[in-house]
Motif scaffolding. Structure first.
Motif, PDB file in Angstrom:
ATOM      1  N   GLY A 229       0.708  -1.292  -0.095  1.00 54.46           N
ATOM      2  CA  GLY A 229      -0.027  -0.168   0.020  1.00 54.46           C
ATOM      3  C   GLY A 229       0.829   1.283   0.043  1.00 54.46           C
ATOM      4  N   ILE A 230      -0.001   2.572   0.365  1.00 57.34           N
ATOM      5  CA  ILE A 230       0.846   3.683   0.170  1.00 57.34           C
ATOM      6  C   ILE A 230       0.277   4.559   1.412  1.00 57.34           C
ATOM      7  N   THR A 231       0.936   5.223   1.854  1.00 57.26           N
ATOM      8  CA  THR A 231       1.007   6.306   2.836  1.00 57.26           C
ATOM      9  C   THR A 231       0.993   7.750   2.327  1.00 57.26           C
ATOM     10  N   ALA A 232       0.102   8.588   2.645  1.00 57.44           N
ATOM     11  CA  ALA A 232       0.001   9.985   2.097  1.00 57.44           C
ATOM     12  C   ALA A 232      -0.434  10.957   2.808  1.00 57.44           C
ATOM     13  N   SER A 233      -0.020  12.226   2.819  1.00 58.61           N
ATOM     14  CA  SER A 233      -0.876  13.177   3.362  1.00 58.61           C
ATOM     15  C   SER A 233      -2.618  13.375   2.779  1.00 58.61           C
ATOM     16  N   THR A 234      -3.289  13.986   3.602  1.00 63.22           N
ATOM     17  CA  THR A 234      -4.791  13.949   3.062  1.00 63.22           C
ATOM     18  C   THR A 234      -4.860  15.313   1.983  1.00 63.22           C
ATOM     19  N   LEU A 235      -3.646  16.072   2.157  1.00 64.19           N
ATOM     20  CA  LEU A 235      -3.534  17.186   1.498  1.00 64.19           C
ATOM     21  C   LEU A 235      -3.230  16.699  -0.106  1.00 64.19           C
ATOM     22  N   ARG A 236      -2.424  15.657  -0.269  1.00 62.40           N
ATOM     23  CA  ARG A 236      -2.036  15.359  -1.438  1.00 62.40           C
ATOM     24  C   ARG A 236      -2.919  13.967  -1.881  1.00 62.40           C
ATOM     25  N   PHE A 237      -3.333  13.205  -0.852  1.00 65.59           N
ATOM     26  CA  PHE A 237      -4.214  12.054  -1.274  1.00 65.59           C
ATOM     27  C   PHE A 237      -5.681  12.414  -0.861  1.00 65.59           C
ATOM     28  N   SER A 238      -6.185  13.158  -1.716  1.00 67.80           N
ATOM     29  CA  SER A 238      -7.756  13.591  -1.364  1.00 67.80           C
ATOM     30  C   SER A 238      -8.716  12.482  -1.878  1.00 67.80           C
ATOM     31  N   LEU A 239      -9.842  12.527  -1.261  1.00 68.35           N
ATOM     32  CA  LEU A 239     -10.886  11.397  -1.443  1.00 68.35           C
ATOM     33  C   LEU A 239     -11.310  11.065  -3.050  1.00 68.35           C
ATOM     34  N   ASP A 240     -11.123  12.285  -3.756  1.00 76.44           N
ATOM     35  CA  ASP A 240     -11.458  11.905  -5.216  1.00 76.44           C
ATOM     36  C   ASP A 240     -10.239  11.449  -5.756  1.00 76.44           C
ATOM     37  N   ARG A 241      -8.852  11.216  -5.276  1.00 78.18           N
ATOM     38  CA  ARG A 241      -8.056  10.334  -5.876  1.00 78.18           C
ATOM     39  C   ARG A 241      -8.004   8.964  -5.656  1.00 78.18           C
ATOM     40  N   ILE A 242      -8.949   8.528  -4.631  1.00 74.65           N
ATOM     41  CA  ILE A 242      -9.109   6.964  -4.430  1.00 74.65           C
ATOM     42  C   ILE A 242      -9.202   6.123  -5.527  1.00 74.65           C
ATOM     43  N   PRO A 243     -10.038   6.310  -6.471  1.00 71.42           N
ATOM     44  CA  PRO A 243     -10.138   5.490  -7.878  1.00 71.42           C
ATOM     45  C   PRO A 243      -8.809   5.361  -8.457  1.00 71.42           C
ATOM     46  N   GLU A 244      -8.128   6.481  -8.642  1.00 71.98           N
ATOM     47  CA  GLU A 244      -6.637   6.485  -9.458  1.00 71.98           C
ATOM     48  C   GLU A 244      -5.765   5.777  -8.420  1.00 71.98           C
ATOM     49  N   ILE A 245      -5.609   6.199  -7.267  1.00 66.93           N
ATOM     50  CA  ILE A 245      -4.731   5.454  -6.518  1.00 66.93           C
ATOM     51  C   ILE A 245      -5.059   3.917  -6.240  1.00 66.93           C
ATOM     52  N   SER A 246      -6.322   3.825  -5.947  1.00 69.42           N
ATOM     53  CA  SER A 246      -6.448   2.107  -5.852  1.00 69.42           C
ATOM     54  C   SER A 246      -6.196   1.328  -7.068  1.00 69.42           C
ATOM     55  N   THR A 247      -6.350   1.784  -8.128  1.00 68.23           N
ATOM     56  CA  THR A 247      -5.966   1.286  -9.553  1.00 68.23           C
ATOM     57  C   THR A 247      -4.510   1.026  -9.838  1.00 68.23           C
ATOM     58  N   LYS A 248      -3.729   2.009  -9.048  1.00 68.01           N
ATOM     59  CA  LYS A 248      -2.285   1.541  -9.401  1.00 68.01           C
ATOM     60  C   LYS A 248      -1.977   0.975  -8.293  1.00 68.01           C
TER      61      LYS A 248
END
Length: 266
Positions: A229-248
Motif C-alpha cells: 500500500g501507500i501512505t500519504a498526507s490527506t492534502l495530496r491524497f484527497s478522497l477524489d483520488r481514491i479511484p486513481e490510487i487504488s487502481t495503481k
C-alpha cells in the motif's frame, strides 16, 4: 480440545514443549506490542504466570540481549533487531517486492510499504519513501493494529473474516482518531467492503491528516500472504483520488502476486 481429540501432529508437538521457553516467547511477543515497556508484575498478570517465574525469564532474556530494562520496565532488546533484520532479509516476498515498491512510489509519488500478517497484527517489513516523507509513516518492524491500518484491514478481510469478533475480544480496538472504527458491526462491514472492492482504506483512522490505501498480495494457492500500500498526507491524497490510487496499488500488488506464483484462478 483434549489430547485424545487433538490432531496427531499437534499432540506430538505439544509433548515436546518447554513451558518456560514458551512463556519467554510470549513475553517477547507482548513487549513487541507494548513499545512503552512492561513491568514484571504486568507481564505476570497478563500471562497468568507467577511473578517469580516471570522475573527469572526476563532476567535471562536481559542477560542475553533479547530485552532491555529502562525505568523498571522491560522493552525489546538489541538482539531482536539483529534477528529481525536477518529474518526480513530472508523473506522472499519482501525481496521480490522491493523493486515494485520503488515502482509504486514512482507512479504515485507517495511513500509505499509492504506488510505481512503477524500474530493478529500487520507487520511492516519494507518501506519506500517518496519525496514527501511523512513522520507518521510506519517504519519496518512496526506492528500495526488490524482495525485501523490499511494493511491490517486487508488481513481482517481476507484472512480473519470468520474470526473478527474473536480478534476484537482478545484485543479490544483502540480509538486513535475521531474516524477510528471500534464497533464490531462497523468493522465487519468495512471488511466486507474491502473484499468486495479489492482494496482497503485507512481514512485518517490511525493518524489525523494521513490517508493510506492497501491491496492484498496472493500466493500460488490463492491465500493472502502480504499487503502492499501507500501512505500519504490527506492534502495530496484527497478522497477524489481514491479511484486513481487504488487502481495503481492493485496493479502493482497483482504484479507481486504473479511473481510469487499466483495465476488468478486459485
Amino acid at each position: 480440545m483434549s489430547a485424545l481429540t487433538q490432531r496427531p501432529d499437534v499432540a506430538t508437538g505439544e509433548r515436546y514443549v518447554i513451558p518456560n521457553l514458551r512463556n519467554a516467547c510470549r513475553i517477547l511477543k507482548l513487549l513487541g506490542r507494548h513499545p512503552e515497556g512492561l513491568k514484571v508484575a504486568d507481564l505476570a498478570r497478563m500471562l497468568k504466570v507467577p511473578v517469580t517465574t516471570t522475573l527469572r525469564i526476563t532476567t535471562t532474556l536481559h542477560l542475553e540481549g533479547f530485552v532491555r530494562k529502562q525505568d523498571g520496565r522491560f522493552k525489546p532488546g538489541p538482539m531482536l533487531i539483529q534477528l529481525g533484520s536477518a529474518a526480513l532479509a530472508a523473506t522472499e516476498v519482501r525481496v521480490l517486492a522491493l523493486p515494485l515498491l520503488q515502482k509504486l512510489t514512482a507512479i504515485t509519488d507517495e511513500t509505499s510499504h509492504l506488510a505481512v500478517p503477524c500474530d493478529e497484527r500487520s507487520l511492516i517489513v519494507a518501506v519506500q519513501d517518496s519525496a514527501h516523507p511523512l513522520r507518521a509513516a510506519s517504519r519496518p518492524g512496526f506492528l500495526a493494529e488490524l482495525h485501523c491500518s490499511s494493511t491490517g484491514k486487508v488481513f481482517l478481510a481476507f484472512l480473519h473474516q470468520r474470526d473478527i469478533p474473536g480478534i476484537l475480544t482478545r484485543e479490544p480496538p483502540t480509538r486513535h482518531t475521531s474516524n477510528t472504527m471500534v464497533d464490531l458491526r462497523e468493522i465487519q462491514r468495512e471488511a466486507d467492503l474491502t473484499r468486495e472492492r479489492g482494496f482497503s482504506l485507512d481514512n485518517e483512522e490511525f493518524n489525523a491528516g494521513v490517508r493510506c490505501l492497501a491491496a492484498p498480495v496472493f500466493s500460488a494457492d490463492g491465500s493472502v500472504v502480504a499487503a502492499l500500500g501507500i501512505t500519504a498526507s490527506t492534502l495530496r491524497f484527497s478522497l477524489d483520488r481514491i479511484p486513481e490510487i487504488s487502481t495503481k496499488v492493485r496493479a502493482v500488488a497483482t504484479e507481486l502476486s504473479q511473481l510469487i506464483g499466483y495465476n488468478g484462478s486459485a
